[in-house]
Design a protein around this motif. Structure first.
Motif, PDB file in Angstrom:
ATOM      1  N   THR A 188       1.436  12.327  -7.854  1.00  0.00           N
ATOM      2  CA  THR A 188       1.917  11.065  -8.150  1.00  0.00           C
ATOM      3  C   THR A 188       2.751  10.599  -7.001  1.00  0.00           C
ATOM      4  O   THR A 188       4.300  10.499  -6.998  1.00  0.00           O
ATOM      5  N   MET A 189       2.163  10.663  -5.785  1.00  0.00           N
ATOM      6  CA  MET A 189       2.998  10.314  -4.621  1.00  0.00           C
ATOM      7  C   MET A 189       3.326   8.698  -4.361  1.00  0.00           C
ATOM      8  O   MET A 189       2.696   8.010  -4.787  1.00  0.00           O
ATOM      9  N   MET A 190       4.380   8.477  -3.761  1.00  0.00           N
ATOM     10  CA  MET A 190       4.873   7.220  -3.418  1.00  0.00           C
ATOM     11  C   MET A 190       5.217   7.163  -2.107  1.00  0.00           C
ATOM     12  O   MET A 190       6.654   7.005  -1.798  1.00  0.00           O
ATOM     13  N   GLU A 191       4.441   7.214  -1.024  1.00  0.00           N
ATOM     14  CA  GLU A 191       4.815   7.105   0.226  1.00  0.00           C
ATOM     15  C   GLU A 191       3.529   6.696   1.041  1.00  0.00           C
ATOM     16  O   GLU A 191       2.284   7.005   0.532  1.00  0.00           O
ATOM     17  N   ASN A 192       3.792   6.223   2.017  1.00  0.00           N
ATOM     18  CA  ASN A 192       2.665   5.540   2.867  1.00  0.00           C
ATOM     19  C   ASN A 192       1.767   6.546   3.611  1.00  0.00           C
ATOM     20  O   ASN A 192       2.336   7.710   3.979  1.00  0.00           O
ATOM     21  N   GLY A 193       0.544   6.168   3.527  1.00  0.00           N
ATOM     22  CA  GLY A 193       0.014   7.288   4.414  1.00  0.00           C
ATOM     23  C   GLY A 193      -0.922   8.409   3.563  1.00  0.00           C
ATOM     24  O   GLY A 193      -1.516   9.197   4.175  1.00  0.00           O
ATOM     25  N   VAL A 194      -0.603   8.355   2.318  1.00  0.00           N
ATOM     26  CA  VAL A 194      -1.225   9.459   1.570  1.00  0.00           C
ATOM     27  C   VAL A 194      -2.740   9.187   1.413  1.00  0.00           C
ATOM     28  O   VAL A 194      -3.132   8.098   0.854  1.00  0.00           O
ATOM     29  N   ARG A 195      -3.575  10.456   1.424  1.00  0.00           N
ATOM     30  CA  ARG A 195      -4.922  10.167   1.494  1.00  0.00           C
ATOM     31  C   ARG A 195      -5.376   9.859   0.109  1.00  0.00           C
ATOM     32  O   ARG A 195      -4.983  10.702  -0.969  1.00  0.00           O
ATOM     33  N   TYR A 243       0.975   4.636 -11.826  1.00  0.00           N
ATOM     34  CA  TYR A 243       2.330   4.967 -12.008  1.00  0.00           C
ATOM     35  C   TYR A 243       3.314   4.210 -11.115  1.00  0.00           C
ATOM     36  O   TYR A 243       4.593   4.139 -11.368  1.00  0.00           O
ATOM     37  N   CYS A 244       2.925   3.350 -10.143  1.00  0.00           N
ATOM     38  CA  CYS A 244       3.594   2.385  -9.291  1.00  0.00           C
ATOM     39  C   CYS A 244       2.980   1.310  -8.671  1.00  0.00           C
ATOM     40  O   CYS A 244       2.043   1.423  -8.084  1.00  0.00           O
ATOM     41  N   ASP A 245       3.231   0.028  -9.525  1.00  0.00           N
ATOM     42  CA  ASP A 245       2.184  -1.127  -8.902  1.00  0.00           C
ATOM     43  C   ASP A 245       2.546  -1.522  -7.506  1.00  0.00           C
ATOM     44  O   ASP A 245       1.767  -2.164  -6.889  1.00  0.00           O
ATOM     45  N   ASN A 246       3.416  -1.069  -6.908  1.00  0.00           N
ATOM     46  CA  ASN A 246       3.832  -1.321  -5.569  1.00  0.00           C
ATOM     47  C   ASN A 246       2.958  -0.689  -4.535  1.00  0.00           C
ATOM     48  O   ASN A 246       3.208  -0.795  -3.189  1.00  0.00           O
ATOM     49  N   LEU A 280      -9.418   5.774   3.366  1.00  0.00           N
ATOM     50  CA  LEU A 280      -8.668   4.927   2.368  1.00  0.00           C
ATOM     51  C   LEU A 280      -7.254   5.778   2.200  1.00  0.00           C
ATOM     52  O   LEU A 280      -7.346   7.043   2.173  1.00  0.00           O
ATOM     53  N   GLN A 281      -6.236   5.101   2.088  1.00  0.00           N
ATOM     54  CA  GLN A 281      -4.892   5.543   1.965  1.00  0.00           C
ATOM     55  C   GLN A 281      -4.284   4.831   0.888  1.00  0.00           C
ATOM     56  O   GLN A 281      -4.559   3.988   0.369  1.00  0.00           O
ATOM     57  N   LEU A 282      -3.109   5.461   0.433  1.00  0.00           N
ATOM     58  CA  LEU A 282      -1.886   4.689  -0.300  1.00  0.00           C
ATOM     59  C   LEU A 282      -1.127   4.199   0.869  1.00  0.00           C
ATOM     60  O   LEU A 282      -0.547   4.760   1.750  1.00  0.00           O
TER      61      LEU A 282
END
Length: 208
Positions: free
Chosen positions: A48-55, A92-95, A111-113
């Motif tokens: 459950t990562m919340m950072e830019n660029g996660v695959r 887990y995070c709408d943002n 595709l990334q987060l």
């Protein structure tokens, strides 16, 4: 209530036709399951990562929240047609949402987060993929390509690729298993095994 999508059966080669899904058909929390391998689905790498660029990967299905995504739609008129455009966030995070790197229209872009910013990189259109009158799965067309390319599993990574209309490629097709959001329901006593239509895995969200 929304329709629930299950794995297509009797997949076979053949040319495909794309058809619209109607308003409200896909609206809620889902696992994005592979039509090529019933044991794999979209997965946020490393949990459950919340950072830019996660695959975003195609990975063995399990019970945790990094494989569940919220589908939110708005009505968009494009070329005179009413099409539903989705932003797809993590459960887990709408943002944090699904995003094509750099909003590129090119082949094989991953595709990334990424944090929500409202750009075309974060917009997707869903169509049913049919051979004749039989549905084989669903494609996710990317806003970064002006909805001309789709999301595809390429060696375990989700990338943007031109749709093969002439020969059915199950790596480009997906189906949707509706899930409760664990964060909303894990203390309520509800589980996916409680005969919820369209689900086939018994998931105890207290383990999330």
């Amino acid at each position: 209530s929304p329709l629930f999508f299950t794995r297509p059966v009797n997949a076979a080669t053949g040319s495909i036709t794309l058809k619209d899904v109607s308003e409200g058909e896909i609206n809620g929390t889902y696992k994005i399951m592979s039509a090529n391998n019933i044991n794999e689905c979209f997965d946020v790498e490393n949990g459950t990562m919340m950072e830019n660029g996660v695959r975003i990967l195609s990975y063995q299905t399990h019970t945790y929240s990094n494989q569940k995504f919220n589908f939110n739609f708005t009505r968009v008129d494009r070329d005179g047609n009413g099409n539903y455009i989705y932003t797809i966030s993590t459960s887990y995070c709408d943002n944090y949402v699904l995003d094509i790197i750099g909003c590129s229209p090119d082949e094989n872009v991953s595709l990334q987060l990424y944090e929500y910013n409202g750009t075309n990189a974060q917009k997707f259109m869903i169509k049913g993929a049919y051979v004749g009158e039989e549905i084989k799965g669903y494609v996710l067309l990317t806003g970064s390509s002006n909805y001309t390319k789709v999301l595809m599993n390429s060696n375990g990574c989700i990338v943007q690729k031109s749709l093969n209309y002439n020969t059915l490629d199950l790596r480009q097709l997906w189906f949707f298993e509706q899930s409760f959001s664990s964060y909303a329901y894990k203390n309520s006593g509800y589980y996916d095994s409680d005969k919820q239509s369209g689900t086939f895995n018994a998931i105890n969200y207290e383990n999330d």
